[in-house]
Motif scaffolding. Structure first.
Motif, PDB file in Angstrom:
ATOM      1  N   VAL A 148      -7.773  11.386  30.224  1.00  0.00           N
ATOM      2  CA  VAL A 148      -7.636  11.136  28.875  1.00  0.00           C
ATOM      3  C   VAL A 148      -7.736  12.341  28.093  1.00  0.00           C
ATOM      4  O   VAL A 148      -8.945  12.804  28.132  1.00  0.00           O
ATOM      5  N   THR A 151     -11.395  13.987  26.959  1.00  0.00           N
ATOM      6  CA  THR A 151     -12.749  13.197  27.308  1.00  0.00           C
ATOM      7  C   THR A 151     -12.618  13.554  29.027  1.00  0.00           C
ATOM      8  O   THR A 151     -11.672  14.175  29.547  1.00  0.00           O
ATOM      9  N   GLU A 153     -12.577  11.078  30.854  1.00  0.00           N
ATOM     10  CA  GLU A 153     -12.049   9.975  31.790  1.00  0.00           C
ATOM     11  C   GLU A 153     -10.818   9.973  32.271  1.00  0.00           C
ATOM     12  O   GLU A 153     -10.062  10.699  31.740  1.00  0.00           O
ATOM     13  N   ARG A 155      -7.707   7.140  33.545  1.00  0.00           N
ATOM     14  CA  ARG A 155      -7.145   5.683  33.623  1.00  0.00           C
ATOM     15  C   ARG A 155      -5.884   5.574  34.613  1.00  0.00           C
ATOM     16  O   ARG A 155      -5.242   6.663  34.450  1.00  0.00           O
ATOM     17  N   ASP A 177     -11.260  -0.688  21.503  1.00  0.00           N
ATOM     18  CA  ASP A 177     -12.254   0.707  21.644  1.00  0.00           C
ATOM     19  C   ASP A 177     -11.850   1.270  22.864  1.00  0.00           C
ATOM     20  O   ASP A 177     -12.939   1.920  23.242  1.00  0.00           O
ATOM     21  N   GLY A 178     -11.042   1.044  23.602  1.00  0.00           N
ATOM     22  CA  GLY A 178     -10.755   1.484  24.979  1.00  0.00           C
ATOM     23  C   GLY A 178     -10.495   3.101  24.732  1.00  0.00           C
ATOM     24  O   GLY A 178      -9.942   3.598  23.566  1.00  0.00           O
ATOM     25  N   VAL A 179     -10.855   3.938  25.939  1.00  0.00           N
ATOM     26  CA  VAL A 179     -10.840   5.255  25.683  1.00  0.00           C
ATOM     27  C   VAL A 179      -9.303   5.741  25.625  1.00  0.00           C
ATOM     28  O   VAL A 179      -9.107   6.778  24.693  1.00  0.00           O
ATOM     29  N   THR A 182      -7.777   4.491  22.162  1.00  0.00           N
ATOM     30  CA  THR A 182      -8.021   5.533  20.853  1.00  0.00           C
ATOM     31  C   THR A 182      -7.394   6.680  21.072  1.00  0.00           C
ATOM     32  O   THR A 182      -7.033   7.145  19.903  1.00  0.00           O
ATOM     33  N   TYR A 183      -7.311   7.338  22.297  1.00  0.00           N
ATOM     34  CA  TYR A 183      -6.449   8.670  22.503  1.00  0.00           C
ATOM     35  C   TYR A 183      -5.036   8.113  21.742  1.00  0.00           C
ATOM     36  O   TYR A 183      -4.561   8.947  20.754  1.00  0.00           O
ATOM     37  N   ASN A 344     -13.928   3.360  37.402  1.00  0.00           N
ATOM     38  CA  ASN A 344     -13.764   4.662  37.120  1.00  0.00           C
ATOM     39  C   ASN A 344     -13.598   5.467  38.523  1.00  0.00           C
ATOM     40  O   ASN A 344     -14.270   5.514  39.568  1.00  0.00           O
TER      41      ASN A 344
END
Ligand SMILES: Cc1cc2nc3c(=O)[nH]c(=O)nc-3n(C[C@H](O)[C@H](O)[C@H](O)COP(=O)(O)OP(=O)(O)OC[C@H]3O[C@@H](n4cnc5c(N)ncnc54)[C@H](O)[C@@H]3O)c2cc1C
Ligand code: FES
Length: 353
Positions: A148, A151, A153, A155, A177-179, A182-183, A344
């Motif tokens: 992402v 970040t 992170e 996915r 509010d997911g990473v 949001t991106y 993760n």
């Protein structure tokens, strides 16, 4: 821990068996990696279930993992996680995937967002142009890990494009509010660069040898679209599947049903392919309401002589599996992918096999 090496036979679906030597305390996955055999792997942490295999003989310590990756019932039945298990004797493991697949390694790729399309406020479609596309060989149903931007992170997303498509497509369901959410909602723009790693996963279309039942929940339709694209290409080149293929595609709300016109095109192009769409929302005017399992007919289940491909959010996947157990139906083959959140994966660097 035992203090001698053990020989582990990796039996692939295409009948090929490869042997590896596993040192004391070493996991089967580490030994496979050293032997340059790319068995399906993702988190390497007992969290995702991607590596799940079946132990036909031998003793082992199963290691640490979470229920999402391997249930107690599966462990009791002989399933195991090569990324965690250490052999205590020689073993024979049945690996999900073909030896051919295990030759092609996971790689890192750079892609540009060509198109970001919102089907509704909760579902995005991404079209990516990937560099070195010819080096990215994947099977329909597999997925990529996407870093992402901005970040640390990553996915996972399943290809919705067929393996021969020039551009890659993905469907993304948003999460509060997911990473990635949001991106996509706040920062993403066409022309952005993404880093992807893969292909990964053992949820992919096998040779069609009997009727097929596909069950999709929400964006779980993505890998099924990739499979149908492959079946369409095969049918167009004179190799149509010789068995009926039925898809039951469920969604919570009307707006969650996407690419239905593409499914209609597949129904026209693939002999024997039929599909139903089902909406759970009680207030919907959709003709078929409820859950996908409420709309399965005896011919779809074919007394268990059927290959089932199931993909969607964990709750849906678990509910469908319970349905099959409750009905006493044991499909000839049952392949599933859970779109688990919060898995993760390791950082992109160093994870390439
Ligand atoms: C193999 C695989 C393939 C997948 N393929 C697809 C696909 O093709 N399409 C698709 O839409 N999805 C797919 N997924 C799911 C996808 O990877 C993401 O999990 C999903 O898109 C959500 O990402 P996110 O970054 O927006 O949300 P995340 O940041 O992961 O958050 C998800 C939700 O969990 C909540 N949350 C986060 N952390 C916590 C916490 N500690 N406690 C409580 N709640 C928390 C967040 O608020 C949010 O609501 C796949 C998953 C797997 C494992
Ligand atoms: S559980 Fe083994 S790779 Fe994720």
């Amino acid at each position: 821990m035992t203090d001698t090496n053990h020989s582990v036979a990796l039996a692939f679906e295409d009948g090929v068996t490869r042997f590896i030597n596993v040192a004391p305390g070493q996991t089967v996955a580490d030994a496979s990696y050293r032997a340059r055999i790319n068995i399906p792997l993702d988190c390497r942490d007992g969290a995702c279930g991607t590596c799940k295999a079946f132990c036909e003989s031998g003793k082992y310590d199963g290691g640490d993992y979470i229920e999402d990756a391997l249930t107690d019932d599966e462990a009791d039945a002989g399933y195991c996680l090569p990324c965690q298990m250490t052999p205590e004797s020689d073993l024979v493991l049945r690996i999900s995937g073909t030896a051919e697949m295990a030759k092609s390694g996971v790689g890192q790729f750079t892609a540009t967002i060509e198109k970001l399309h919102w089907y509704a406020d909760n579902t995005a479609g991404l079209t990516l142009v990937v560099e070195d596309r010819e080096k990215l060989a994947y099977l329909p149903g597999q997925y990529m890990n996407v870093k992402v931007p901005g970040t640390d992170e990553e996915r996972s997303y399943s290809f919705s494009s067929g393996p021969d498509a020039g551009k890659l497509t993905f469907l993304v369901r948003t999460a509060p509010d997911g990473v990635m959410t949001t991106y996509l909602k706040e920062r993403a723009a066409e022309g952005d660069t993404l880093t992807l790693e893969g292909p990964k996963g053992s949820f992919f279309l096998r040779d069609v040898k009997r009727p097929v039942l596909m069950l999709a929940g929400g964006t779980g339709i993505a890998p099924q679209l990739a499979m149908l694209e492959k079946l369409k290409d095969s049918a167009e080149s004179g190799d149509a599947p010789g068995f009926p293929i039925h898809l039951a595609y469920g969604a919570t709300w009307d707006k969650d049903l996407v690419e239905v016109e593409v499914l209609e095109r597949y129904a026209a192009a693939i002999p024997g392919f039929t599909f139903d769409t089902i909406v759970a929302d009680a207030g919907s005017e959709h003709p078929k309401k409820g859950y996908v399992t409420q709309h399965l007919l005896p011919e779809h289940l074919n007394d268990g002589d059927v290959d089932v491909y199931l993909c969607g959010p964990p709750a849906m996947v678990d509910a469908v599996r319970r349905y099959f157990d409750g009905e006493g139906i044991v499909p000839a083959n049952f392949y599933y992918e859970r779109f688990a959140v919060g898995v993760n994966a390791p950082a992109l660097a160093g994870a390439a096999a």
